[in-house]
Design an enzyme around this catalytic site. Structure first.
Site, PDB file in Angstrom:
ATOM      1  N   GLU A   1      -3.960 -37.837  57.221  1.00 51.14           N
ATOM      2  CA  GLU A   1      -3.994 -36.835  58.199  1.00 51.14           C
ATOM      3  C   GLU A   1      -5.197 -37.013  59.508  1.00 51.14           C
ATOM      4  OE1 GLU A   1      -1.524 -34.688  59.967  1.00 51.14           O
ATOM      5  OE2 GLU A   1      -1.212 -34.983  57.901  1.00 51.14           O
TER       6      GLU A   1
ATOM      7  N   THR B   1       7.650 -42.247  50.198  1.00 50.73           N
ATOM      8  CA  THR B   1       7.466 -42.306  48.774  1.00 50.73           C
ATOM      9  C   THR B   1       6.734 -41.156  48.428  1.00 50.73           C
ATOM     10  OG1 THR B   1       5.124 -43.094  49.586  1.00 50.73           O
ATOM     11  CG2 THR B   1       6.805 -44.800  49.206  1.00 50.73           C
TER      12      THR B   1
ATOM     13  N   LYS C   1      12.174 -35.878  64.145  1.00 50.68           N
ATOM     14  CA  LYS C   1      11.049 -36.008  65.015  1.00 50.68           C
ATOM     15  C   LYS C   1       9.976 -36.880  64.628  1.00 50.68           C
ATOM     16  CE  LYS C   1      10.475 -31.725  63.471  1.00 50.68           C
ATOM     17  NZ  LYS C   1      10.013 -30.294  63.469  1.00 50.68           N
TER      18      LYS C   1
HETATM   19  N1  NAD Z   1       8.629 -35.894  61.294  1.00 51.63           N
HETATM   20  C1  NAD Z   1       9.061 -35.112  60.438  1.00 51.63           C
HETATM   21  O1  NAD Z   1      10.149 -34.170  60.788  1.00 51.63           O
HETATM   22  C2  NAD Z   1       8.088 -34.173  59.483  1.00 51.63           C
HETATM   23  C3  NAD Z   1       8.422 -33.337  58.535  1.00 51.63           C
HETATM   24  C4  NAD Z   1       7.623 -32.911  57.513  1.00 51.63           C
HETATM   25  C5  NAD Z   1       6.228 -33.383  57.680  1.00 51.63           C
HETATM   26  N2  NAD Z   1       6.070 -34.488  58.222  1.00 51.63           N
HETATM   27  C6  NAD Z   1       4.623 -34.689  58.479  1.00 51.63           C
HETATM   28  O2  NAD Z   1       4.489 -35.313  57.132  1.00 51.63           O
HETATM   29  C7  NAD Z   1       3.071 -35.331  56.882  1.00 51.63           C
HETATM   30  C8  NAD Z   1       2.944 -34.811  55.521  1.00 51.63           C
HETATM   31  O3  NAD Z   1       3.573 -36.215  54.682  1.00 51.63           O
HETATM   32  P1  NAD Z   1       3.184 -36.282  53.072  1.00 51.63           P
HETATM   33  O4  NAD Z   1       2.778 -34.907  52.365  1.00 51.63           O
HETATM   34  O5  NAD Z   1       3.910 -37.297  52.490  1.00 51.63           O
HETATM   35  O6  NAD Z   1       1.412 -36.931  53.221  1.00 51.63           O
HETATM   36  P2  NAD Z   1       0.987 -38.336  53.338  1.00 51.63           P
HETATM   37  O7  NAD Z   1       2.046 -39.226  54.096  1.00 51.63           O
HETATM   38  O8  NAD Z   1      -0.317 -38.230  53.720  1.00 51.63           O
HETATM   39  O9  NAD Z   1       1.021 -38.769  51.583  1.00 51.63           O
HETATM   40  C9  NAD Z   1       0.374 -37.875  50.734  1.00 51.63           C
HETATM   41  C10 NAD Z   1      -0.489 -38.641  49.973  1.00 51.63           C
HETATM   42  O10 NAD Z   1       0.384 -39.524  48.817  1.00 51.63           O
HETATM   43  C11 NAD Z   1      -0.118 -40.748  48.707  1.00 51.63           C
HETATM   44  N3  NAD Z   1       1.015 -41.811  48.173  1.00 51.63           N
HETATM   45  C12 NAD Z   1       2.086 -41.713  48.934  1.00 51.63           C
HETATM   46  N4  NAD Z   1       2.982 -42.672  48.242  1.00 51.63           N
HETATM   47  C13 NAD Z   1       2.486 -42.881  47.016  1.00 51.63           C
HETATM   48  C14 NAD Z   1       2.589 -43.691  45.977  1.00 51.63           C
HETATM   49  N5  NAD Z   1       4.117 -44.280  45.888  1.00 51.63           N
HETATM   50  N6  NAD Z   1       2.152 -43.835  45.014  1.00 51.63           N
HETATM   51  C15 NAD Z   1       0.617 -43.460  44.947  1.00 51.63           C
HETATM   52  N7  NAD Z   1       0.214 -42.633  46.140  1.00 51.63           N
HETATM   53  C16 NAD Z   1       1.175 -42.364  47.111  1.00 51.63           C
HETATM   54  C17 NAD Z   1      -0.677 -41.097  49.961  1.00 51.63           C
HETATM   55  O11 NAD Z   1      -1.683 -42.233  49.912  1.00 51.63           O
HETATM   56  C18 NAD Z   1      -1.346 -39.803  50.308  1.00 51.63           C
HETATM   57  O12 NAD Z   1      -2.571 -39.737  49.951  1.00 51.63           O
HETATM   58  C19 NAD Z   1       2.294 -34.435  57.806  1.00 51.63           C
HETATM   59  O13 NAD Z   1       1.557 -35.047  58.639  1.00 51.63           O
HETATM   60  C20 NAD Z   1       3.475 -33.833  58.363  1.00 51.63           C
HETATM   61  O14 NAD Z   1       3.071 -33.597  59.855  1.00 51.63           O
HETATM   62  C21 NAD Z   1       6.814 -34.597  59.411  1.00 51.63           C
END
Ligand code: NAD
Length: 182
Positions: free
Chosen positions: A98, A155, A168
């Protein structure tokens, strides 16, 4: 998931003396969502022929943006899948969280696409990770050459149920979350 866009443009409300008119444009976005278990199992061919609009053939190449923390435990297996299917992958591990979900990261992705020399008709960018990297790469792809297709491989749970299927994209700017987006 692969994205594609189409534009519809029309003219309306033309003034009687032709001195004024309104341009109306609709940008249509369409993409497939595909559920596939164990995508990088050596025998899984979903990524080769799952996207009818962008089949992946032996000898072709793809740019792959992958989160560094996912690359460490899973990168070798992903690369083996590429080798086994004769696809040349250019892997760009990125730090994505983030705090760096910002314009600088978008530029980094655009630079990678430019250096790779993406053929936007045939070579969708592939992005592997959670919502943060999906959003960064999504924004870069939507800007590069006014829209370059990309394939999201989520993932995380948020990636699977939300960021990976939503329409989005966005990154943070100043104090605002997702202040820059498409
Ligand atoms: N575009 C959209 O429609 C939409 C919708 C919802 C959320 N979002 C965005 O998504 C973001 C949140 O996404 P998130 O919760 O996936 O967070 P993220 O992408 O930060 O991932 C969360 C954590 O999981 C770890 N990780 C991911 N895959 C892994 C794996 N296979 N093995 C080990 N660790 C792994 C990452 O390193 C990270 O620390 C926010 O920025 C939000 O704004 C976008």
């Amino acid at each position: 998931m692969r994205s594609g866009t189409r534009f519809k443009i029309g003219l309306a409300h033309v003034a009687a003396d032709d001195s004024e008119w309104t341009v109306e444009a609709v940008k249509q976005v369409a993409y497939q969502v595909i559920a596939s278990a164990d995508l990088f199992h050596p025998d899984n061919t979903q990524l080769l022929d799952g996207c009818a609009a962008a089949p992946l053939r032996p000898g072709e190449r793809r740019l792959v943006l992958i989160d560094a923390s996912v690359d460490r435990p899973h990168g070798e297996r992903v690369r083996r899948w590429f080798t086994r299917h004769g696809v040349r992958g250019t892997f760009v591990p990125m730090r994505a969280n983030e705090a760096v979900k910002d314009w600088e990261s978008v530029e980094q992705v655009i630079d990678a696409m430019n250096t790779f020399g993406i053929d936007r008709r045939r070579e969708p960018v592939i992005v592997i990770r959670g919502g943060v990297l999906l959003d960064i790469v999504g924004l870069a792809a939507s800007l590069y050459r006014r829209g370059t297709p990309y394939i999201r491989i989520p993932t995380t749970l948020i990636g699977l149920v939300d960021a990976g299927v939503g329409v989005k994209t966005g990154v943070n700017y100043g104090n605002g979350k997702n202040r820059l987006g498409s």
